[in-house]
Design an enzyme around this catalytic site. Structure first.
Site, PDB file in Angstrom:
ATOM      1  CG  ASP A  37      -0.431   0.283   2.521  1.00 49.25           C
ATOM      2  OD1 ASP A  37       0.636   0.671   2.414  1.00 49.25           O
ATOM      3  OD2 ASP A  37      -1.093  -0.191   3.553  1.00 49.25           O
ATOM      4  CE  LYS A  59      -7.747   0.188   2.456  1.00 49.98           C
ATOM      5  NZ  LYS A  59      -7.089  -1.243   2.182  1.00 49.98           N
ATOM      6  CG  MET A 172      -6.844   7.073   8.747  1.00 47.79           C
ATOM      7  SD  MET A 172      -7.952   5.679   8.666  1.00 47.79           S
ATOM      8  CE  MET A 172      -8.272   4.999  10.266  1.00 47.79           C
TER       9      MET A 172
HETATM   10  N1  SAH Z   1      -1.899   0.326   9.943  1.00 50.06           N
HETATM   11  C1  SAH Z   1      -1.540   1.479  10.082  1.00 50.06           C
HETATM   12  C2  SAH Z   1      -2.692   2.612  10.066  1.00 50.06           C
HETATM   13  C3  SAH Z   1      -3.431   2.605   8.979  1.00 50.06           C
HETATM   14  S1  SAH Z   1      -4.724   3.928   8.886  1.00 50.06           S
HETATM   15  C4  SAH Z   1      -0.542   1.669  11.493  1.00 50.06           C
HETATM   16  O1  SAH Z   1      -0.605   0.756  12.340  1.00 50.06           O
HETATM   17  O2  SAH Z   1       0.139   2.633  11.411  1.00 50.06           O
HETATM   18  C5  SAH Z   1      -3.818   5.095   8.132  1.00 50.06           C
HETATM   19  C6  SAH Z   1      -3.452   6.366   8.934  1.00 50.06           C
HETATM   20  O3  SAH Z   1      -2.387   5.925   9.565  1.00 50.06           O
HETATM   21  C7  SAH Z   1      -3.229   7.456   8.251  1.00 50.06           C
HETATM   22  O4  SAH Z   1      -4.136   8.251   8.101  1.00 50.06           O
HETATM   23  C8  SAH Z   1      -2.222   8.203   9.456  1.00 50.06           C
HETATM   24  O5  SAH Z   1      -3.059   8.791  10.591  1.00 50.06           O
HETATM   25  C9  SAH Z   1      -1.467   7.008  10.217  1.00 50.06           C
HETATM   26  N2  SAH Z   1      -0.315   6.986   9.689  1.00 50.06           N
HETATM   27  C10 SAH Z   1       0.288   5.893   9.100  1.00 50.06           C
HETATM   28  N3  SAH Z   1       1.778   6.089   8.514  1.00 50.06           N
HETATM   29  C11 SAH Z   1       2.033   7.377   9.103  1.00 50.06           C
HETATM   30  C12 SAH Z   1       3.222   8.320   8.882  1.00 50.06           C
HETATM   31  N4  SAH Z   1       4.419   7.819   8.415  1.00 50.06           N
HETATM   32  N5  SAH Z   1       3.038   9.364   9.460  1.00 50.06           N
HETATM   33  C13 SAH Z   1       1.892   9.982   9.873  1.00 50.06           C
HETATM   34  N6  SAH Z   1       0.988   9.288  10.016  1.00 50.06           N
HETATM   35  C14 SAH Z   1       0.811   8.072   9.609  1.00 50.06           C
END
Ligand code: SAH
Length: 412
Positions: A37, A59, A172
């Site tokens: 992704d 997505k 998010m």
């Molecule tokens: N499974 C992922 C989260 C997926 S939902 C996890 O455990 O991190 C997607 C959200 O994750 C984004 O909208 C943001 O809020 C956060 N996110 C993921 N990677 C990020 C990054 N490098 N910097 C800031 N926010 C991040």
């Protein structure tokens, strides 16, 4: 029917490629097909086999129902073709990663799977901003929320959330930031509570915006904050003043293009990323091996080997069947990198010219050899190495060369 494959539902951590776990790395190395992704660092795709199929299915947000069906179908189909599939997600697959839905689809189709946890952004992105989610005497719990409302518009119970003492973390949450801040304040959360928004955490583009519940909306608007971003609310945000470290790295904020051969880029990129920079690999050359195997008989004809580049050493050593066939050889090398690489094979260069030129190395080899001896130069197609010239200059020695590799330009 052929053999059915297996799917790893795995997390890759956020931004920084080194936050991938060893187990995750192993799964990518093993995979015939990698489905990834937009939140992962593309560098980790470099661990995939050369002929592995790489499929990007990203997505914009996790409400993308259609694309989720496509992801589920893809991993099921690829596994049915007998492939090992690594389904690689940013952060952790079970933290708003819809890993559970993918596992349901695999289960329904009788496909073997494993779940490999990843470092979730909800704790690690704050860490890269110098904010611990808990801290003794300051926050005894942390709570992670999605910033999305449900499809039917249902929202969290903010009356309860506003009463929590611990740190609040929203993923998010950018689109709904006014709603989150408004509902917290409306339900009695102190308007002076510190809040930080971290965009593109753990990457060279990380940007941290700090404020309070009273002023963050205004600041966020002025700074045009965009996803992916983490919102973190609580006293712990103030610790950033002393705990900030990542942004102080030497190369932080710098994007550096690495144009080396794909196989050699990694080592260089690691160095850049260790210093907080962002290495973007765009190979402009490709090293193509043109070296045949060496047998003991061929090498017996020579008294001395000359290497004029690390790649020459690599290609030559790759084609040696038994290092004892080299025991009688004297070795000359151009350049400290070439010498170092030889030492990696436990071979010591007997001589090295001060000037890093093949002509100087050939000249120097005369001092280290006797009349009548044969000298073999391991070189590339673009080196100025010229055995004929050396043969006429140094008449009582004989020089041959082997083009061990070609440097091909990649036209893009
Ligand atoms: N499974 C992922 C989260 C997926 S939902 C996890 O455990 O991190 C997607 C959200 O994750 C984004 O909208 C943001 O809020 C956060 N996110 C993921 N990677 C990020 C990054 N490098 N910097 C800031 N926010 C991040």
């Amino acid at each position: 029917m052929g053999k059915i494959g297996k799917v790893y539902i795995m997390g890759a951590g956020p931004g920084d490629a080194e936050l991938l776990t060893l187990k995750g790395k192993r799964a990518i190395e093993e995979a015939d097909c990698v489905v990834y992704d937009r939140l992962i660092n593309p560098r980790i795709l470099g661990y995939a086999k050369k002929d592995a199929e790489l499929i990007y299915l990203g997505k914009g947000n996790t409400e993308g129902g259609l694309i989720q069906d496509e992801i589920n179908n893809t991993i099921v189909e690829k596994a049915k073709e007998g492939k090992i599939v690594a389904r690689v997600k940013g952060g952790d697959p079970f933290v708003f990663g819809r890993g559970g839905e993918e596992i349901q689809a695999l289960f329904e189709n009788g496909i073997e799977f494993e779940e490999i946890p990843g470092i979730t952004s909800s704790i690690s992105v704050p860490a890269y901003a110098g904010i611990p989610v808990t801290h003794r005497g300051m926050a005894r719990s942390f709570h992670v929320f999605t910033g999305h409302t449900m499809a039917d518009g249902q929202w969290h119970n903010f009356e309860a959330i506003a009463k929590l003492d611990g740190t609040l973390v929203f993923l998010m949450g950018i689109k709904n930031l006014p709603l989150i801040v408004g509902d917290l304040v409306k339900n009695g959360k102190d308007i002076n509570t510190p809040i930080a928004i971290i965009e593109k955490g753990a990457t060279a583009d990380q940007r941290v915006t700090v404020g309070t519940l009273a002023n963050i909306l205004e600041i966020a608007k002025a700074k045009k904050i965009v996803p992916p971003a983490i919102t973190i609310i609580g006293e712990v945000v103030t610790l950033r003043d002393t705990f900030k470290w990542f942004e102080d790295c030497k190369l932080f904020g710098k994007k550096i293009l690495v144009t080396r051969d794909r196989r050699q880029a990694g080592e260089f990129s690691d160095k850049i990323e260790k210093m907080g920079g962002n290495a973007v690999e765009l190979p402009l050359i490709e090293i193509e091996s043109t070296c045949e195997k060496f047998d003991a008989k061929t090498l017996k004809n020579y008294s001395t080997l000359l290497f004029n580049s690390p790649n020459g050493v690599r290609e030559f050593m790759d084609k040696i069947e038994d290092v004892r066939d080299m025991a009688h050889l004297k070795i000359g090398a151009v350049g400290s990198k070439t010498k170092e690489l030889l030492e990696g094979y436990k071979l010591k260069a007997d001589f090295m010219p001060e000037e890093y030129l093949i002509d100087r190395l050939a000249e120097m080899s005369v001092k280290y050899t006797n009349p009548g001896e044969n000298i073999l130069i391991i070189t590339s197609d673009i080196s100025p190495c010229d055995p004929e010239k050396y043969n006429s200059l140094y008449k009582d020695r004989h020089f041959d060369k082997i083009v061990a590799y070609k440097t091909k330009k990649i036209i893009r």
